[in-house]
Design a protein around this motif. Structure first.
Motif, PDB file in Angstrom:
ATOM      1  N   ALA A   1       0.835  -1.205   0.000  1.00  0.00           N
ATOM      2  CA  ALA A   1       0.000   0.000   0.000  1.00  0.00           C
ATOM      3  C   ALA A   1       0.871   1.257   0.000  1.00  0.00           C
ATOM      4  N   GLY A   2       1.920   1.240   0.809  1.00  0.00           N
ATOM      5  CA  GLY A   2       2.832   2.388   0.843  1.00  0.00           C
ATOM      6  C   GLY A   2       3.598   2.560  -0.456  1.00  0.00           C
ATOM      7  N   GLY A   3       3.981   1.446  -1.067  1.00  0.00           N
ATOM      8  CA  GLY A   3       4.691   1.510  -2.345  1.00  0.00           C
ATOM      9  C   GLY A   3       3.824   2.058  -3.465  1.00  0.00           C
ATOM     10  N   VAL A   4       2.579   1.644  -3.500  1.00  0.00           N
ATOM     11  CA  VAL A   4       1.654   2.151  -4.522  1.00  0.00           C
ATOM     12  C   VAL A   4       1.398   3.636  -4.303  1.00  0.00           C
ATOM     13  N   ALA A   5       1.223   4.044  -3.037  1.00  0.00           N
ATOM     14  CA  ALA A   5       0.998   5.461  -2.737  1.00  0.00           C
ATOM     15  C   ALA A   5       2.227   6.288  -3.101  1.00  0.00           C
ATOM     16  N   ALA A   6       3.404   5.793  -2.779  1.00  0.00           N
ATOM     17  CA  ALA A   6       4.631   6.521  -3.098  1.00  0.00           C
ATOM     18  C   ALA A   6       4.843   6.600  -4.609  1.00  0.00           C
ATOM     19  N   ALA A   7       4.516   5.546  -5.320  1.00  0.00           N
ATOM     20  CA  ALA A   7       4.669   5.557  -6.779  1.00  0.00           C
ATOM     21  C   ALA A   7       3.744   6.590  -7.414  1.00  0.00           C
ATOM     22  N   ARG A   8       2.557   6.732  -6.872  1.00  0.00           N
ATOM     23  CA  ARG A   8       1.627   7.743  -7.402  1.00  0.00           C
ATOM     24  C   ARG A   8       2.142   9.157  -7.112  1.00  0.00           C
ATOM     25  N   LEU A   9       2.706   9.351  -5.930  1.00  0.00           N
ATOM     26  CA  LEU A   9       3.232  10.666  -5.585  1.00  0.00           C
ATOM     27  C   LEU A   9       4.479  11.025  -6.396  1.00  0.00           C
ATOM     28  N   LEU A  10       5.321  10.043  -6.660  1.00  0.00           N
ATOM     29  CA  LEU A  10       6.583  10.290  -7.354  1.00  0.00           C
ATOM     30  C   LEU A  10       6.494  10.051  -8.857  1.00  0.00           C
ATOM     31  N   ASN A  11       5.308   9.920  -9.390  1.00  0.00           N
ATOM     32  CA  ASN A  11       5.101   9.605 -10.792  1.00  0.00           C
ATOM     33  C   ASN A  11       5.788  10.625 -11.704  1.00  0.00           C
ATOM     34  N   ALA A  12       5.731  11.891 -11.355  1.00  0.00           N
ATOM     35  CA  ALA A  12       6.319  12.934 -12.198  1.00  0.00           C
ATOM     36  C   ALA A  12       7.847  12.866 -12.193  1.00  0.00           C
ATOM     37  N   MET A  13       8.440  12.334 -11.136  1.00  0.00           N
ATOM     38  CA  MET A  13       9.903  12.272 -11.035  1.00  0.00           C
ATOM     39  C   MET A  13      10.500  11.018 -11.659  1.00  0.00           C
ATOM     40  N   LEU A  14       9.687  10.046 -11.963  1.00  0.00           N
ATOM     41  CA  LEU A  14      10.179   8.805 -12.552  1.00  0.00           C
ATOM     42  C   LEU A  14      10.354   8.994 -14.044  1.00  0.00           C
ATOM     43  N   PHE A  15      11.567   8.758 -14.532  1.00  0.00           N
ATOM     44  CA  PHE A  15      11.856   8.933 -15.941  1.00  0.00           C
ATOM     45  C   PHE A  15      12.128   7.576 -16.571  1.00  0.00           C
ATOM     46  N   GLY A  16      11.307   7.183 -17.515  1.00  0.00           N
ATOM     47  CA  GLY A  16      11.496   5.931 -18.227  1.00  0.00           C
ATOM     48  C   GLY A  16      11.106   4.688 -17.443  1.00  0.00           C
ATOM     49  N   VAL A  17      10.431   4.869 -16.335  1.00  0.00           N
ATOM     50  CA  VAL A  17      10.015   3.742 -15.508  1.00  0.00           C
ATOM     51  C   VAL A  17       8.522   3.871 -15.263  1.00  0.00           C
ATOM     52  N   LYS A  18       7.812   2.769 -15.445  1.00  0.00           N
ATOM     53  CA  LYS A  18       6.381   2.774 -15.130  1.00  0.00           C
ATOM     54  C   LYS A  18       6.215   2.737 -13.615  1.00  0.00           C
ATOM     55  N   PRO A  19       5.399   3.603 -13.051  1.00  0.00           N
ATOM     56  CA  PRO A  19       5.255   3.617 -11.594  1.00  0.00           C
ATOM     57  C   PRO A  19       4.527   2.382 -11.054  1.00  0.00           C
ATOM     58  N   MET A  20       3.694   1.765 -11.842  1.00  0.00           N
ATOM     59  CA  MET A  20       2.937   0.602 -11.386  1.00  0.00           C
ATOM     60  C   MET A  20       3.336  -0.618 -12.208  1.00  0.00           C
ATOM     61  N   ASP A  21       4.599  -1.005 -12.124  1.00  0.00           N
ATOM     62  CA  ASP A  21       5.095  -2.165 -12.856  1.00  0.00           C
ATOM     63  C   ASP A  21       4.530  -3.433 -12.213  1.00  0.00           C
ATOM     64  N   ILE A  22       3.655  -4.120 -12.918  1.00  0.00           N
ATOM     65  CA  ILE A  22       2.949  -5.278 -12.358  1.00  0.00           C
ATOM     66  C   ILE A  22       3.910  -6.431 -12.043  1.00  0.00           C
ATOM     67  N   THR A  23       4.980  -6.536 -12.821  1.00  0.00           N
ATOM     68  CA  THR A  23       5.951  -7.601 -12.568  1.00  0.00           C
ATOM     69  C   THR A  23       6.595  -7.435 -11.201  1.00  0.00           C
TER      70      THR A  23
END
Length: 92
Positions: free
Chosen positions: A34-56
């Motif tokens: 839950a924390g990882g998904v929330a952090a990925a949504r918050l940091l979505n703009a800072m991630l370059f070339g990486v999908k924030p919700m990588d299902i793998t």
């Protein structure tokens, strides 16, 4: 050599110890996901070339963590299920 308890008691004790040992791992995993998904949504703009919700990653990491936790719980639970309770209490 201590006596071995009947197999029904051994299986019940093994199951009980495994469930008790895995409970914190499962709870921590739920909060971590839950924390990882929330952090990925918050940091979505800072991630370059990486999908924030990588299902793998969201599937592989929990499986590895649960596998390691199960192995960490299995050996002590198995050893405890092989002991005679009276013998174990006398050693205390």
């Amino acid at each position: 050599m201590p006596k071995v308890l009947p197999s029904i008691r051994n299986a019940e004790l093994l199951r009980l110890l495994l469930l008790d040992g895995m409970r914190p791992a499962v709870i921590g995993l739920a909060f971590g996901l839950a924390g990882g998904v929330a952090a990925a949504r918050l940091l979505n703009a800072m991630l370059f070339g990486v999908k924030p919700m990588d299902i793998t990653v969201l599937v592989a990491v929990p499986l590895v963590v649960l596998g390691v936790a199960a192995l960490a719980c299995l050996l002590p639970a198995w050893r405890a299920s092989m002991l005679d309770p009276i013998h174990a209490l006398r050693l205390e």
